[in-house]
Scaffold this motif. Structure first.
Motif, PDB file in Angstrom:
ATOM      1  N   GLY A  78       0.871  -1.242  -0.076  1.00 59.28           N
ATOM      2  CA  GLY A  78      -0.269   0.049  -0.054  1.00 59.28           C
ATOM      3  C   GLY A  78       1.090   1.161   0.073  1.00 59.28           C
ATOM      4  N   GLU A  79       1.915   1.363   0.628  1.00 54.82           N
ATOM      5  CA  GLU A  79       2.676   2.276   0.884  1.00 54.82           C
ATOM      6  C   GLU A  79       3.404   2.574  -0.616  1.00 54.82           C
ATOM      7  N   ILE A  80       3.925   1.592  -1.396  1.00 57.98           N
ATOM      8  CA  ILE A  80       4.507   1.755  -2.672  1.00 57.98           C
ATOM      9  C   ILE A  80       3.339   2.370  -3.538  1.00 57.98           C
ATOM     10  N   THR A  81       2.389   1.858  -3.528  1.00 53.14           N
ATOM     11  CA  THR A  81       1.267   2.311  -4.528  1.00 53.14           C
ATOM     12  C   THR A  81       0.698   3.867  -4.204  1.00 53.14           C
ATOM     13  N   THR A  82       0.656   3.942  -2.783  1.00 54.89           N
ATOM     14  CA  THR A  82       0.262   5.346  -2.425  1.00 54.89           C
ATOM     15  C   THR A  82       1.509   6.201  -2.975  1.00 54.89           C
ATOM     16  N   PHE A  83       2.455   5.995  -2.890  1.00 64.40           N
ATOM     17  CA  PHE A  83       3.768   6.948  -3.173  1.00 64.40           C
ATOM     18  C   PHE A  83       3.914   7.274  -4.580  1.00 64.40           C
ATOM     19  N   LEU A  84       3.817   5.910  -5.300  1.00 70.53           N
ATOM     20  CA  LEU A  84       3.893   6.178  -6.825  1.00 70.53           C
ATOM     21  C   LEU A  84       2.580   6.841  -7.481  1.00 70.53           C
ATOM     22  N   GLU A  85       1.368   6.928  -6.729  1.00 71.60           N
ATOM     23  CA  GLU A  85       0.264   7.213  -7.399  1.00 71.60           C
ATOM     24  C   GLU A  85       0.509   8.685  -7.801  1.00 71.60           C
ATOM     25  N   GLY A  86      -0.144   8.942  -9.386  1.00 74.08           N
ATOM     26  CA  GLY A  86       0.105   9.946  -9.782  1.00 74.08           C
ATOM     27  C   GLY A  86       1.683  10.540 -10.381  1.00 74.08           C
ATOM     28  N   LEU A  87       2.731   9.835  -9.872  1.00 74.90           N
ATOM     29  CA  LEU A  87       3.878  10.178 -10.419  1.00 74.90           C
ATOM     30  C   LEU A  87       4.166   9.576 -11.947  1.00 74.90           C
ATOM     31  N   LEU A 120      15.393   0.028  -8.414  1.00 73.26           N
ATOM     32  CA  LEU A 120      14.754  -0.194  -7.160  1.00 73.26           C
ATOM     33  C   LEU A 120      15.196   0.422  -5.762  1.00 73.26           C
ATOM     34  N   GLU A 121      16.436   0.105  -5.392  1.00 71.65           N
ATOM     35  CA  GLU A 121      16.879   0.565  -4.075  1.00 71.65           C
ATOM     36  C   GLU A 121      16.696   1.991  -3.698  1.00 71.65           C
ATOM     37  N   ALA A 122      16.791   2.576  -4.970  1.00 68.96           N
ATOM     38  CA  ALA A 122      16.527   4.384  -4.856  1.00 68.96           C
ATOM     39  C   ALA A 122      15.032   4.409  -4.474  1.00 68.96           C
ATOM     40  N   ILE A 123      14.285   3.985  -5.215  1.00 71.67           N
ATOM     41  CA  ILE A 123      12.788   3.897  -4.939  1.00 71.67           C
ATOM     42  C   ILE A 123      12.359   3.582  -3.513  1.00 71.67           C
ATOM     43  N   TYR A 124      12.971   2.648  -3.061  1.00 69.20           N
ATOM     44  CA  TYR A 124      12.667   2.118  -1.669  1.00 69.20           C
ATOM     45  C   TYR A 124      13.219   3.444  -0.909  1.00 69.20           C
ATOM     46  N   ARG A 125      14.448   3.744  -1.029  1.00 67.76           N
ATOM     47  CA  ARG A 125      15.024   4.942  -0.110  1.00 67.76           C
ATOM     48  C   ARG A 125      14.100   5.950  -0.129  1.00 67.76           C
ATOM     49  N   HIS A 126      13.612   6.311  -1.576  1.00 64.78           N
ATOM     50  CA  HIS A 126      12.578   7.685  -1.406  1.00 64.78           C
ATOM     51  C   HIS A 126      11.408   7.300  -0.485  1.00 64.78           C
ATOM     52  N   ILE A 127      11.090   6.247  -0.671  1.00 67.07           N
ATOM     53  CA  ILE A 127       9.713   5.721   0.219  1.00 67.07           C
ATOM     54  C   ILE A 127       9.992   6.056   1.679  1.00 67.07           C
ATOM     55  N   TRP A 128      11.179   5.511   2.074  1.00 66.49           N
ATOM     56  CA  TRP A 128      11.569   5.783   3.447  1.00 66.49           C
ATOM     57  C   TRP A 128      11.531   7.405   3.877  1.00 66.49           C
ATOM     58  N   LEU A 129      12.186   7.853   3.025  1.00 72.60           N
ATOM     59  CA  LEU A 129      12.413   9.315   3.032  1.00 72.60           C
ATOM     60  C   LEU A 129      11.074   9.932   3.250  1.00 72.60           C
TER      61      LEU A 129
END
Lengths: 109, 856
Positions: B624-633, B643-652
């Motif tokens: 859910g966190e991934i889809t919410t984060f990416l929504e509209g990007l 991938l690793e950078a995207i997970y880091r962005h989600i944490w950030l």
């Protein structure tokens, strides 16, 4: 005999060739050309700067056909090269007075 | 630590010498006197030549060793080293005894005490002049460029007493190719200066037997040039070794005589001294004049040999261009071919040196490689990370690369380093188009690429500019080198080439990103020509599909160049201006699509990249966190970041609150990467850029994304030219604090930036560009696209985005790029959620033009 001189989109050459082959027209000359018709090119923008693309890349296909199949050949070219958009090209039809085979010097009718 | 040579005895402190010391000193003095007396006697017999001087130097060595022992116990590592003439064992009667006291682990009070107790008795002996240098071994980590004479003296360094290991460590540090090259250049300059003092002629009526052209210094210089470049050089010279040695012995005998006669370090063979010298050296003749004539005729004969040898050595000596490498008239060659044959990983250095020097690798070196290449396996050429980095550096496109690769191929090295390439050696594929074997076609692609660098041809300049934009052009060369290796088989060669290239990339240990780029280019190397020449590129759908294939501008640029040079390498007629035009048009349309329309292509539920993200997610990131984060990007986001950078962005971005700023900062070589996550508000992008510029950061590239929930994710790459981040431990926190203060409105970045912008360091001398500002409302369905190309300058992004915000516009997406001195920025903007009207565009464009022209 007629000389059919067609200016078509570069990506349509193979289709035109196939269509002519179906009419048993095998010999042809294909040339890369650049030019414009009514289309008169268009303006492209690269990195904020406009530049005019007035001469568009096209292909010219020349075939000489007997009068009897000239109409079918023209139809085949038009059908194969047509997209319905501006820039589809033209077919010019010219009469050919005489034709000689260079290897043998023989005149063809 | 460095202590300069002292001009006199160091001061002593402490009690008066004890009787034992006095007795020891007396003994030493007696033995020095005896040695000098013996030397005088030999000189007086006319025998003051090489063997006599060597014998005298040996006796001085013994004296030094005795003094070293007498100086008492010193625990640390130390070597006493003879330098210059003494180092060569050509110690004349009144020459200086030049010593280097070389400490192995720093210089402190204990070392200073030793220096005193060793040197004071030596000074007290009298009768000799001692020159000394005190150095720590660490001093030789850096080249002492301001003292070339000292460096030259070090070439004659010879251990006399102390630890051999210290001397060996010194030798290892000192004898480096760069040092040798520097000394050689300095020596040539010193020779020219010295010769100028003698009007450039050796035929002096009263010659200085040390300094004049053809005299002792020239003789030593000739040997030094050989030592620094090619030890076997003099064997091929105009004088054989015996004649050269005779000349040396003669000059030393004359010099010794002058020292004896004058009682000091006097080296000019004046008219007065010529008679006496001729007599001592035993020249026959009834009259002094006859004896002098014979002496001087001998002098000129020997001096001419020396002079000719020196000139020959200067003309033919290879210039040191790397370890065991010299540049001669016939190209780069191995100084010691036997050593080279044993060290395969050094071979690439010969080709790199030739490339750097704009020269070729000599036939001699190529045949040495050819003779030994079969003994090595591919891995032997990449012994360590340095070798691998050197290979990638070598593949940077530049004039000469094709020629060097061809040499490598001809001598069998290329096929040994890359057995994959060997598979297409002389491979013939019969078709209607190709005119060359597959290996030559491949190398020609690289030649075509390097020719772009220097081309002035009007229709190629646009491709030249793409090439100069590439961040890692060596990856393109790597891809070109292997794009057709799959042609060793007759079926689909692109896939086979990709499979084979994977092995190469494994051996090269390239990063995952680099690997992906190279494999992408190889896999799709025919796709752009297919699209450009066979598809209707006026159909936006074709361009969209092609843009989706390449994903980013960088890959597009590489694939475009790859296609251009690949088509051109098929035959001289294949790349017609017509084809080049079609290729360029597809490039421009795709570039515009990538930079201007990506905002319209948002990530959808079934996006391949999204599924991959979900499948590989770390435990602490929920779907859910991934889809919410990416929504509209935009989909571009998935193309740009691994991938690793995207997970880091989600944490950030997790749990971020208004006015909070979360940062992640990391360094990749000279470039820093900063990711900023925060919530959107007016002037946000401008403020973030302003903070970075206020620390002097030079922003190279970046992206700014805003999602519909107001989350802002900005990723910048920049260089820290003032080394603020490196030199300040607290830099990360300072940057974060200021960013938070500015974003929340507690601090104003304008004033901080103003000072910097006015700094003299920001005054750039490079070519400036007339700024280009262009707006477009057709390219994107959602946004007004604002293209800006301007001369790069500190705070440029801040100024641009501030004007945009002042016009009430929202900065939704930004692409930042720089190419040399040029900044290329594409903003996706809206005003109250809609595109700008014609009037709003005109007003914004005009204010931006003013702001940019003001900044030039």
């Amino acid at each position: 005999m007629k000389l059919l001189k067609s200016i078509v989109r570069p990506n349509k050459v193979d289709e035109v060739k196939d269509a002519l082959a179906k009419l048993n027209i095998a010999g042809m000359t294909v040339t890369e050309v650049r030019g414009h018709g009514k289309q008169k090119g268009h303006t492209a923008i690269y990195r904020g700067k406009e530049y005019n693309v007035s001469l568009l890349p096209k292909m010219e296909i020349e075939v000489v056909v007997p009068d009897s199949i000239a109409d079918d050949a023209i139809k085949a070219i038009v059908q194969a090269a047509r997209t319905g958009e501006i820039g589809d090209g033209r077919v010019f039809v010219l009469p050919v007075a005489e034709s000689y085979r260079i290897r043998t010097g023989e005149m063809e009718s | 630590m460095t202590q300069p040579a002292s001009a006199g005895p160091p001061s002593r402190d402490g009690a008066s010498p004890r009787r034992a010391d006095a007795s020891r000193a007396g003994g030493l003095k007696a033995s020095l006197d005896a040695a000098r007396q013996e030397l005088r006697a030999a000189i007086a017999r006319g025998a003051g030549g090489r063997s006599t001087l060597e014998h005298y130097a040996d006796r001085v060595d013994a004296l030094i060793r005795q003094l070293f022992t007498d100086a008492g116990i010193y625990d640390g590592p130390l070597a006493i080293v003879a330098l210059g003439g003494y180092g060569r064992r050509h110690l004349c009667l009144h020459s200086d005894i030049d010593l280097l006291l070389l400490f192995g682990s720093g210089i402190g009070p204990a070392e200073e005490r030793f220096v005193h107790s060793f040197l004071n008795p030596l000074w007290d002996l009298g009768g000799v002049v001692v020159g000394h240098q005190v150095r720590d071994i660490e001093d030789f980590l850096e080249l002492e460029r301001d003292n070339p004479e000292f460096l030259l003296a070090l070439l004659d360094a010879r251990p006399v007493a102390g630890a051999r290991s210290v001397f060996e460590r010194f030798s290892g540090l000192f004898h480096q190719p760069e040092t040798h090259a520097f000394i050689l250049r300095s020596l040539i300059a010193l020779i020219d200066d010295r010769h100028a003092q003698f009007n450039g002629t050796l035929y002096q009526l009263e010659p200085d037997v040390k300094d004049a052209p053809g005299a002792l210094r020239d003789l030593t210089a000739t040997r030094t040039i050989a030592l620094l470049t090619d030890p076997l050089l003099l064997r091929r010279g105009p004088a054989d070794a015996a004649r050269f040695d005779d000349a040396e012995d003669f000059l030393l005998r004359v010099r010794s005589t002058l020292h004896l006669e004058c009682g000091r370090n006097q080296n000019v063979l004046s008219h007065e001294l010529q008679e006496r010298t001729a007599e001592i050296l035993g020249y026959p003749g009834a009259e002094p004049r006859q004896r002098v004539e014979k002496l001087m005729s001998d002098y000129f004969r020997h001096a001419r040999i020396v002079s000719r040898s020196l000139e020959w050595a200067r003309r033919t000596a290879p210039v040191p261009v790397g370890p065991n490498l010299g540049l001669s008239r016939d190209g780069v060659r191995f100084i010691d071919p036997i050593q080279a044959a044993r060290n395969a990983s050094s071979w690439l250095g010969a080709f790199q040196a030739a490339l750097d020097a704009g020269n070729e690798v000599s036939e001699e070196a190529l045949s040495c490689i050819q003779q030994h290449v079969d003994r090595y396996r591919a891995d032997d050429f990449f012994a360590d990370a340095n070798d691998r980095a050197a290979l990638l550096r070598f593949l940077t496109p530049r004039p000469g690369l094709y020629a060097r690769l061809s040499e490598m191929h001809d001598c069998g090295l290329l096929g040994r380093v890359f057995p994959e390439f060997q598979a297409i050696s002389w491979r013939v594929v019969r078709d209607f188009y190709h005119k060359y074997t597959v290996d030559e076609h491949t190398l020609l692609t690289i030649r075509n690429l390097e020719r772009l660098i220097t081309t002035d041809a009007g229709d190629r300049l646009r491709f030249k500019s793409i090439l100069s934009d590439l961040h890692e052009p060596e990856l393109l060369v790597l891809a070109l080198l292997f794009h057709d290796v799959g042609k060793w088989r007759d079926d689909d060669h692109a896939l086979e080439s990709e499979r084979m290239a994977e092995h190469v990339l494994d051996r090269l240990h390239v990063s995952d990103e680099q690997r992906e780029v190279v494999l992408f280019l190889i896999r799709h190397h025919l796709r752009m020509s297919m699209a450009a020449f066979r598809r209707d590129t006026e159909d936006p759908e074709i361009v969209k599909q092609f843009a989706s294939l390449v994903g980013t501008e960088e890959r597009l640029k590489m694939l475009c160049l790859m296609t251009l040079v690949d088509v051109e390498a098929v035959s001289p007629e294949t790349l017609t201006p017509w084809k080049a035009e079609l290729l360029w048009r597809l490039y421009v349309d795709t570039y515009n699509h990538l930079t201007q329309r990506y905002g319209d292509e948002r990530i959808e539920r079934n996006e391949a990249g999204l599924n991959e993200l979900l499948a590989n997610r770390p435990d602490d990131v929920t779907p859910g966190e991934i889809t919410t984060f990416l929504e509209g990007l935009p989909q571009r986001y998935l193309h740009v970041f691994p991938l690793e950078a995207i997970y880091r962005h989600i944490w950030l971005a997790r749990d971020i609150k208004p006015d909070e700023v979360h940062l992640s900062l990391e360094r990749k070589g000279a470039v820093w990467s900063l990711t900023v996550a925060t919530l959107d508000k007016p002037f946000l992008f401008s403020n973030i850029c302003g903070v970075l510029s206020s620390f002097g950061m030079n922003i190279l590239r970046g992206h700014a994304f805003t999602n519909p929930n107001g989350l802002v994710l900005d990723a910048f790459e920049f260089t820290d030219d003032e080394r603020f981040l490196e030199l300040n431990r607290d830099a990360h926190n300072q940057l974060l604090r200021l960013m938070q203060d500015v974003v929340s409105g507690r601090a104003d970045v304008t004033a901080r930036l103003r000072g910097r912008e006015q700094s003299i360091l920001q005054a750039r001398s490079a070519q400036r560009f007339a700024p280009v500002v262009h707006t477009d409302n057709k390219a994107s369905g959602r946004y007004t696209i604002l293209d800006i190309v301007a001369g790069n300058a500190l705070g440029l992004l801040y100024r641009i985005s501030r004007v945009i915000s002042q016009h009430g516009c929202d900065v939704d997406l930004v692409l930042i790029a720089t190419e040399g001195e040029k900044a290329i920025d594409v903003f996706h903007i809206t005003k109250t959620g809609a595109k700008l009207t014609e009037a709003e565009q005109v007003a914004l464009t005009s204010d931006l033009q003013r702001a940019l022209e003001g900044s030039v």
